[in-house]
Motif scaffolding. Structure first.
Motif, PDB file in Angstrom:
ATOM      1  N   VAL A  50     -17.729  12.995  67.254  1.00  0.00           N
ATOM      2  CA  VAL A  50     -18.676  12.041  66.693  1.00  0.00           C
ATOM      3  C   VAL A  50     -19.531  11.423  67.790  1.00  0.00           C
ATOM      4  O   VAL A  50     -20.749  11.262  67.640  1.00  0.00           O
ATOM      5  CB  VAL A  50     -17.919  10.950  65.905  1.00  0.00           C
ATOM      6  N   SER A  96     -25.458  12.549  60.456  1.00  0.00           N
ATOM      7  CA  SER A  96     -25.816  13.043  61.802  1.00  0.00           C
ATOM      8  C   SER A  96     -27.144  12.464  62.278  1.00  0.00           C
ATOM      9  O   SER A  96     -27.937  13.140  62.935  1.00  0.00           O
ATOM     10  CB  SER A  96     -25.870  14.570  61.827  1.00  0.00           C
ATOM     11  N   SER A 149     -11.582  13.905  67.249  1.00  0.00           N
ATOM     12  CA  SER A 149     -12.611  13.546  66.279  1.00  0.00           C
ATOM     13  C   SER A 149     -13.589  12.539  66.866  1.00  0.00           C
ATOM     14  O   SER A 149     -14.798  12.596  66.611  1.00  0.00           O
ATOM     15  CB  SER A 149     -11.971  12.988  65.007  1.00  0.00           C
ATOM     16  N   LYS A 190     -14.680  15.793  61.712  1.00  0.00           N
ATOM     17  CA  LYS A 190     -15.661  14.817  61.248  1.00  0.00           C
ATOM     18  C   LYS A 190     -15.113  14.048  60.049  1.00  0.00           C
ATOM     19  O   LYS A 190     -15.233  12.821  59.973  1.00  0.00           O
ATOM     20  CB  LYS A 190     -16.949  15.548  60.871  1.00  0.00           C
ATOM     21  N   VAL A 215     -22.391   9.063  60.994  1.00  0.00           N
ATOM     22  CA  VAL A 215     -21.594  10.260  61.262  1.00  0.00           C
ATOM     23  C   VAL A 215     -21.826  11.310  60.179  1.00  0.00           C
ATOM     24  O   VAL A 215     -22.016  12.486  60.463  1.00  0.00           O
ATOM     25  CB  VAL A 215     -20.092   9.890  61.345  1.00  0.00           C
TER      26      VAL A 215
END
Length: 277
Positions: free
Chosen positions: A116, A74, A112, A9, A71
């Motif tokens: 995401v 969240s 990654s 992340k 991101v």
């Protein structure tokens, strides 16, 4: 949850911000250099070009900050629900180039990105009827020793239990979702056109998941990484409880169905690679 999940992340946010700033710097450079000579064409020419570049910089910053905040938090932020396609089709290729310049491997960028994307899909997508969900699988899940062709009809499987296809069919029957095997991107796109799903739960490696997410936009794709104990594209495996957790999360009333491979503690928050946190 795997130990390297938070680092994925952070990697994505770092690459996203770096790419956004690099694009802004490029736009500012495009404006500054020609503006020296544009005044000779028309006195207002440098200002017109400056306004265009400034507007482009604002849009890039909005997209960069909106995605980065989404991101990090969240959850949707600054209209990021409309930016998933921008992330997949615009930022990801630029991030890959930027990562190469700073010596970060393409596989790390893809990993990654999948994490995401899964978080965004889990936060933004709704709940669906079984017929609106398609489970899309790679052909390498089938045993390399099997003589039965499953690409065009997965129900040709004899369910001997030698590969994960038996368990995948059990999930399909238990939850009523569409399930299909694709040997490549062309067949996968044809299956998507035929089934017209509103959500795709895809099992694949990082490379195929990334290209699939890009190709099928705006249809949301939730990715479940396969396991490759024998190397890529040969007798791969998938964690069936993780896949079932994803189905239960997205299905209307999925959490009250009798589990096939459960139970699933913490089902309310999905693990980025298809399981639960």
């Amino acid at each position: 949850m795997e130990r390297n999940e938070p680092s994925r992340k952070r990697l994505f946010i770092g690459l996203l911000c770096g790419t956004g700033l690099a694009v802004c710097a490029l736009l500012a450079f495009v404006w500054a250099v020609p503006s020296i000579g544009l005044a000779n064409i028309h006195p207002l020419a440098p200002w017109v070009l400056g306004l265009v570049c400034a507007a482009a910089i604002v849009l890039v910053l909005w997209a960069t900050l909106g995605l980065a905040a989404s991101v990090a938090l969240s959850r949707p932020f600054l209209g990021s629900t409309r930016l998933r396609g921008v992330m997949a089709r615009v930022f990801l290729p630029l991030m890959t180039i930027f990562a190469r310049l700073v010596h970060i491997s393409k596989s790390r960028v893809r990993s990654s990105f999948i994490k995401v994307n899964n978080e965004m899909v889990a936060a933004e997508a709704g709940r669906y009827e079984p017929g609106q969900i398609l489970v899309l699988l790679p052909h390498c899940l089938q045993s390399s020793r099997c003589k039965h062709r499953l690409t065009y009809d997965i129900n040709n499987c004899k369910r001997c239990g030698e590969c994960p296809v038996d368990g995948l069919l059990a999930l399909s029957q238990a939850y009523g979702v569409h399930i299909a095997i694709a040997t490549g991107g062309t067949i996968a796109r044809r299956i998507v056109v035929q089934k017209r799903p509103r959500l795709i739960v895809a099992v694949a490696c990082e490379r195929d998941l990334t290209s699939g997410i890009q190709d099928t936009y705006p249809i949301p794709v939730y990715g479940v990484l396969n396991d490759r104990p024998n190397g890529p594209c040969l007798d791969t495996q998938v964690a069936l409880p993780h896949l079932e957790a994803a189905l239960r999360f997205f299905l209307i009333g999925g959490e009250v169905r009798k589990p096939v491979f459960g139970p699933f503690p913490g089902l309310a928050r999905l693990h980025p690679t298809g399981g639960t946190k």
